[in-house]
Every structure is written in C-alpha cells, then in structure tokens.
Design an enzyme around this catalytic site. Structure first.
Site, short mmCIF file in Angstrom:
data_model
loop_
_atom_site.label_atom_id
_atom_site.label_comp_id
_atom_site.label_asym_id
_atom_site.label_seq_id
_atom_site.Cartn_x
_atom_site.Cartn_y
_atom_site.Cartn_z
N GLU A 13 55.97 9.86 35.32
CA GLU A 13 55.18 9.72 36.54
C GLU A 13 54.99 11.06 37.26
O GLU A 13 53.93 11.31 37.84
CB GLU A 13 55.84 8.69 37.48
CG GLU A 13 55.99 7.30 36.89
CD GLU A 13 54.69 6.73 36.35
OE1 GLU A 13 53.60 7.10 36.84
OE2 GLU A 13 54.75 5.90 35.41
N HIS A 19 52.07 12.75 35.61
CA HIS A 19 50.80 12.27 36.17
C HIS A 19 50.52 12.93 37.52
O HIS A 19 49.41 13.40 37.79
CB HIS A 19 50.85 10.75 36.38
CG HIS A 19 50.74 9.94 35.13
ND1 HIS A 19 49.77 10.14 34.18
CD2 HIS A 19 51.47 8.87 34.69
CE1 HIS A 19 49.90 9.24 33.21
NE2 HIS A 19 50.93 8.47 33.51
N ASP A 57 47.82 4.40 29.45
CA ASP A 57 47.23 5.72 29.69
C ASP A 57 46.24 6.09 28.58
O ASP A 57 45.15 6.60 28.85
CB ASP A 57 48.32 6.79 29.76
CG ASP A 57 49.30 6.54 30.89
OD1 ASP A 57 48.91 5.89 31.88
OD2 ASP A 57 50.45 7.00 30.78
#
Length: 225
Positions: free
Chosen positions: A31, A34, A105
């Site tokens: 995360e 990202h 993703d």
C-alpha cells in the site's frame, strides 16, 4: 462520513480477522508503494487515506482523492497504470517474491491500457482507430472487440504489454529512488495502522507525526505470529 464512505467502497472492517505479522508487513509495503506513486507522479490523484486494517476483501488499501475531471489525458492514464502497479513493484523490490495480492491491480492496469489502445486512439503504433465499442451491448457487459485480423490483435496485445511494462519500470524506479523513506513510512503505518493523506505527505517530506492519543479500551485486532 469517512467510515460510511469506506464501508460503501471497500466493505466493513474485519478487525477480528487473524492476520499473520508477515502478511501485515507485505500489505504495508504494497500500500505504501501505491501511495508513493500516487503522491509523486505528476498527473496522479494524491493520497486521501492509507491503511493496513482489513476491510471487505482487501487486506489493506490506499484511497486516492476523488477525481472530478471530465477529460483524462494520456499522461494521466499512464500515471494511473503506474500507481496500480506500484504495490506489486514495492513487493518485488523488498521481498523478491510474487504474491497474489496484486490481482485487482493487474486487472485495473490492463483495462486502462487496453482502452487506451482499442478505444481512445492513444497508441501511435496502432493508430487512431477504434477496435472496440460499448454500443449495443446487452445489459452493459463492457466494451466489445470489433472484428480484426490476427495480426492486428497481436499488435494490440504487444502495445498493451509495452504500456504496462513501461509503467512498471517507472513505478520500480520511483520506489527504488525513495526506498529509505518507504521503510520509514511502513514502520509508522504498521504502528498506527491508518494514515490520512496529510499524515502520509508529512512523512514523505521527512516530518514526524504527533504521538497518538491514549487509546480507549476496545477489542484489539488479533495478530498471528
């Protein structure tokens, strides 16, 4: 309002879920990958929230700021693909292993790249020709590919792969350039579990967050060693 938004978009929190510490660490790096790409790429939406608390089917998530623009440029779409792939890139750099966590993703990145090539005329090699249409499909169902030769289909596949490979390289380079900061942010995220966009931006700038207030008694999440 934030809780209602998260519940609608991602599902309810699953704090009773048993999560191995190793899995929490993978999720945190994923995360933060990202988030780093979203915060630093010039045309990406900035970070609104970052968490490793499981919610719905997700082990954690990075929520970008809402996007109200009517027209999306090719550079913005390329940044979207890079942001989508940056979680997997972070896992690859840190752990040198492949996990199943990037399934959604990859689907998102591939969908954007395919639409760029087949619907929006954003490929110089394929040309400004529509090879898919969403007109007249029964009950929606997404865009339908138009009749084409095997040669054209192969060229489309090659162009999609080229877009995705280029975006993955950008994400990998960006994370490698800021790897020290990535480690620092992951450490904070694992401790605090959730960061706001402002907190993430502060950490990315090398700032220190204020200590958390004393926690009220509650049922803690169960962490498997």
């Amino acid at each position: 309002m934030d809780e209602a938004r998260d519940r609608v978009l991602m599902g309810p929190e699953r704090r009773s879920m048993v999560v191995r510490e190793a899995d929490r660490k993978v999720t945190a790096y994923h995360e933060v990958g990202h988030a780093l790409a979203a915060q630093l790429l010039p045309h990406a939406n900035r970070v609104a929230k970052l968490t490793v608390v499981p919610r719905g089917r997700a082990a954690g998530y990075m929520m970008p700021d809402a996007d109200d623009r009517l027209h999306v440029t090719r550079p913005a779409l390329e940044d979207m693909i890079a942001v989508a792939l940056a979680g997997r890139a972070a896992e690859d750099i840190i752990f040198h292993e492949i996990t199943t966590g990037a399934q959604n993703d990859f689907q998102q990145a591939t969908s954007i790249a395919r639409r760029m090539v087949t619907e929006w005329g954003m490929s110089d090699r394929i040309g400004k020709v529509a090879h898919a249409t969403d007109q007249g499909t029964y009950l929606g169902g997404g865009a339908q590919m138009l009749p084409m030769s095997e040669h054209t289909a192969a060229r489309i596949d090659d162009e999609i792969k080229t877009l995705i490979d280029a975006a993955y390289t950008r994400a990998t380079d960006l994370i490698g350039e800021h790897l020290t900061r990535v480690h620092e942010i992951v450490s904070v995220l694992l401790t605090r579990e959730t960061l706001t966009g402002e907190e993430f931006a502060a950490l990315l700038n090398g700032e220190t967050l204020e200590p958390l207030p004393p926690a009220t008694p509650s049922t803690p999440p169960r962490i498997a060693g």
